[in-house]
Design a protein around this motif. Structure first.
Motif, PDB file in Angstrom:
ATOM      1  N   GLU A   1       0.806  -1.204   0.000  1.00  0.00           N
ATOM      2  CA  GLU A   1       0.000   0.000   0.000  1.00  0.00           C
ATOM      3  C   GLU A   1       0.840   1.255   0.000  1.00  0.00           C
ATOM      4  O   GLU A   1       0.373   2.330  -0.351  1.00  0.00           O
TER       5      GLU A   1
ATOM      6  N   GLU B   1       2.860   2.171  -1.963  1.00  0.00           N
ATOM      7  CA  GLU B   1       2.869   2.766  -3.303  1.00  0.00           C
ATOM      8  C   GLU B   1       1.748   3.788  -3.450  1.00  0.00           C
ATOM      9  O   GLU B   1       1.880   4.773  -4.156  1.00  0.00           O
ATOM     10  N   ASP B   2       0.633   3.535  -2.775  1.00  0.00           N
ATOM     11  CA  ASP B   2      -0.521   4.413  -2.955  1.00  0.00           C
ATOM     12  C   ASP B   2      -0.369   5.731  -2.224  1.00  0.00           C
ATOM     13  O   ASP B   2      -1.096   6.679  -2.481  1.00  0.00           O
TER      14      ASP B   2
ATOM     15  N   LEU C   1      -0.190   8.984  -4.068  1.00  0.00           N
ATOM     16  CA  LEU C   1      -1.489   9.379  -4.606  1.00  0.00           C
ATOM     17  C   LEU C   1      -2.276  10.169  -3.574  1.00  0.00           C
ATOM     18  O   LEU C   1      -2.795  11.246  -3.837  1.00  0.00           O
ATOM     19  N   ASP C   2      -2.343   9.609  -2.384  1.00  0.00           N
ATOM     20  CA  ASP C   2      -3.100  10.244  -1.317  1.00  0.00           C
ATOM     21  C   ASP C   2      -2.566  11.631  -1.026  1.00  0.00           C
ATOM     22  O   ASP C   2      -3.305  12.558  -0.759  1.00  0.00           O
ATOM     23  N   GLU C   3      -1.258  11.743  -1.097  1.00  0.00           N
ATOM     24  CA  GLU C   3      -0.651  13.022  -0.785  1.00  0.00           C
ATOM     25  C   GLU C   3      -1.095  14.080  -1.798  1.00  0.00           C
ATOM     26  O   GLU C   3      -1.445  15.186  -1.438  1.00  0.00           O
TER      27      GLU C   3
ATOM     28  N   TYR D   1      -3.751  14.076  -3.337  1.00  0.00           N
ATOM     29  CA  TYR D   1      -5.131  14.390  -3.039  1.00  0.00           C
ATOM     30  C   TYR D   1      -5.211  15.395  -1.894  1.00  0.00           C
ATOM     31  O   TYR D   1      -5.925  16.383  -1.941  1.00  0.00           O
ATOM     32  N   ALA D   2      -4.425  15.107  -0.836  1.00  0.00           N
ATOM     33  CA  ALA D   2      -4.507  15.955   0.349  1.00  0.00           C
ATOM     34  C   ALA D   2      -4.133  17.396   0.010  1.00  0.00           C
ATOM     35  O   ALA D   2      -4.770  18.341   0.477  1.00  0.00           O
TER      36      ALA D   2
ATOM     37  N   SER E   1      -7.042  19.028  -1.777  1.00  0.00           N
ATOM     38  CA  SER E   1      -8.206  19.389  -0.972  1.00  0.00           C
ATOM     39  C   SER E   1      -7.896  20.576  -0.074  1.00  0.00           C
ATOM     40  O   SER E   1      -8.777  21.324   0.295  1.00  0.00           O
TER      41      SER E   1
END
Lengths: 368, 290
Positions: free
Chosen positions: B272, B274-275, B278-280, B282-283, B286
């Motif tokens: 995970e 690796e993901d 991506l989340d960062e 996104y954060a 937002s």
């Protein structure tokens, strides 16, 4: 009553503090992470994990044995050390147990998914409040306060990202309004909803107008207990009403405050941390002799926390594969009924209505 | 209590059972993914008594036997800490006859655990009675203190018996302890934060709760370990059978499930990572919106 003022102070002060974006660092709950995560967490990855685990078991047996003799915790069986062969034997057994459990789990998972799909077909609100009303009318009692734990799914997934979260939350609001429940608590660990409250307002407005028609949108209030803010309806209509208007407008605001639903947004911050803050505030008061420790009763703590966070919900819905409270305010789950569907990973109406069903059937006897 | 004796009808049955149990618990133990701390809400003793036409008192006694069997399996599998909900502060509302019976049972069992103490001895269990003991009568308090004193040097495993206990009272108690320490000038360095509140709970210093088991199909915590359970990552298992019917087999199943899920989620976590980029992204996206 110095305490009350103090706790208000506490709220205002903390509202200014910068919230760290936890979304980037968060780790999914250990149980769920295997089976949920949709497209991103694909089957091939699970297989990869399984094989790695099995291989790891075999490969590392010897290394483990070496390290084990030094660390007393892992391989020791009540003082008797496990031999190399013995440990190998148990490892093989463990792998066999895992494989048989895994097979069973796979079957169970498929069965549960199928069941959920059928349930979703049976219970379909079809954007009509009347249908929901009908479902709810059959129930003997409905909760006064409903809480739901929602999660933001990975951006790549269907219904993932911020959009998906907002959509899920606003749909929940619609169902709750239609069911005639006046209070809804939306909890998300990272406080994403709190940070995007304006988007949420818009989304709820547009969703409600889908259910009730654009001219008939029920009034709603969004409360953020942590920063002590209340928002009414969608942001375009009444900007000036964001905080309590004063003077001659009072009657008008009173009128505006009559809402069909009150939505509270909570996050991890309202859980343990709030209790810590309250303890600190009270301890400071005690240190300056404004309050005696012996005067602090459970009732006082209870009323303080009710003021800071809200009242205890009657029913808590969780829309994940297996219940994980994720730091939901601990003081507020004393007698709360929980409901979730195993292996479910979507915010669906069937979970909502089945949760209400279970609540209607539950018998509460405090201690008796 | 028929359930306990009837199993011995077939010769060698008990020995085989014991053998299977041993092998199973050792296999689980090597996984290193057994819950460290398990909480039990032992619900359904009275309903069991009613269902089987025995006295409520006997129902509670059967429940106690179930408990010792379950705990034995847990400790053998590598659980180091177990917490059982024996008596809630709210239970004082029950009929005086039943409260008396429960108190007597508790006195008897506490003595038994300490005196004969096969289990306490065999697994090196430190028995702790936690909760607002000031609500009990003086004799019982003496017994409790005695029991805690005798087992206090055992350090392999811990058994917390919640007797009269509620989760809110525990939080309240910890808050007050912290305040007292803060105001007391003896400890000028004392800071109030999450971990200090955690340490001052009755379960302070023990491994964090990993698994909660509640029987009889009720989906509520009923004021048990609220602070600990609400923590992220605690697995909650609700079982739809009465406590005396809850056998070691079911417990074994739950332990296997827990170990399985934990081993694989530990492994998938690696993938995970690796993901996270991506989340960062996104954060950051937002944050701009605010």
């Amino acid at each position: 009553m110095g305490i009350k003022e103090e706790s208000c102070y506490l709220q205002r002060q903390s509202s200014d503090e910068e919230c760290i974006p936890i979304a980037a660092t968060r780790v999914p709950p250990p149980q769920g992470s295997v089976l949920k995560g949709g497209e991103v967490n694909s089957k091939s990855r699970i297989i990869k994990a399984v094989t790695e685990s099995v291989l790891w078991d075999q490969r590392n047996t010897e290394i483990d044995n070496v390290s084990r003799s030094s660390s007393a915790t892992s391989g020791e069986f009540w003082g008797k050390k496990m031999g190399k062969f013995e440990s190998f034997f148990y490892r093989i057994l463990l792998v066999m147990l895992y494989i048989s459990y895994g097979l069973f789990r796979y079957g169970q998972y498929q069965y549960n998914r199928m069941r959920l799909r059928i349930l979703n077909l049976i219970y379909n609100p079809a954007n009509t409040p009347q249908l929901i009303r009908q479902d709810v009318m059959k129930l003997q009692k409905i909760p006064k306060r409903l809480a739901a734990i929602v999660e933001m799914k990975p951006v790549g997934d269907l219904g993932g990202g911020l959009k998906g979260l907002l959509n899920d939350s606003s749909e929940l609001v619609c169902w709750t309004v239609s069911a005639g429940i006046k209070h809804l608590v939306l909890y998300d660990f990272d406080g994403v909803l709190k940070k995007n409250v304006n988007e949420l307002r818009n989304e709820i407005h547009s969703q409600l107008s889908k259910y009730y028609g654009p001219s008939n949108v029920p009034r709603y209030a969004i409360k953020i207990p942590h920063s002590n803010k209340i928002y009414f309806n969608d942001p375009n209509t009444d900007k000036e009403n964001e905080n309590n208007a004063s003077g001659g407008d009072q009657e008008k605001t009173q009128e505006k405050k009559k809402v069909s639903i009150e939505i509270s947004l909570l996050s991890n911050r309202d859980g343990r941390e709030t209790i810590v803050d309250l303890t600190k505030t009270m301890a400071d008061l005690c240190a300056s002799n404004d309050l005696a420790i012996s005067d602090i009763s459970m009732q006082l703590i209870d009323s303080e926390l009710t003021q800071l966070v809200g009242q205890e919900p009657d029913l808590l819905l969780y829309f994940g594969p297996s219940l994980d409270l994720q730091g939901f305010p601990p003081w507020h789950i004393r007698l709360t009924e929980f409901y979730w569907e195993t292996d479910n990973n979507e915010v669906t109406y069937s979970v909502f209505i089945r949760g209400l069903n279970q609540y209607a059937g539950c018998k509460m006897n405090v201690g008796k | 209590m028929e359930g306990i004796e009837s199993s011995s009808n077939i010769p060698g049955y008990n020995i085989t059972l014991k053998w299977v149990k041993n092998i199973f618990s050792r296999s689980l133990r090597v996984s290193n993914n057994v819950p460290k701390h398990v909480g039990f809400i032992m619900d359904g003793n009275r309903r069991y008594a009613r269902k089987n036409g025995i006295e409520v008192k006997e129902g509670h006694e059967t429940g106690f036997f179930t408990m010792s069997k379950i705990l034995e399996l847990c400790y053998e599998s590598g659980v180091t800490c177990a917490t059982v909900y024996a008596f809630s502060i709210e239970n004082f509302k029950r009929s005086p006859y039943e409260v008396d019976a429960l108190m007597n049972l508790a006195r008897l069992r506490i003595k038994q655990i300490v005196d004969k103490g096969e289990m306490a001895e065999k697994y090196g269990i430190k028995v702790k009675i936690i909760g607002d003991t000031s609500l009990l009568d003086a004799d019982l308090i003496k017994d409790i203190q005695n029991a805690m004193e005798i087992t206090k040097n055992n350090n392999r495993a811990i058994l917390n018996i919640c007797f009269p206990y509620t989760g809110r009272e525990e939080i309240y108690h910890s808050m007050k302890e912290c305040m007292a320490k803060y105001c007391d000038n003896g400890e000028p360095e004392f800071k109030i934060n999450e971990s200090s509140l955690d340490l001052n709970l009755y379960t302070g210093g023990e491994p964090p709760l990993d698994l909660l088991i509640r029987t009889s199909g009720v989906a509520r915590l009923s004021d048990f370990m609220l602070w600990q359970i609400s923590n992220k990552g605690v697995v909650i298992e609700l079982i739809d059978c009465l406590w005396p019917d809850f056998g070691p087999l079911r417990m074994a199943w739950i332990l296997l499930k827990f170990a399985f899920q934990k081993s694989f989620s530990n492994r998938t976590k690696k993938f995970e990572e690796e993901d996270i980029d991506l989340d960062e992204d996104y954060a950051n996206g937002s944050k701009k919106d605010i």
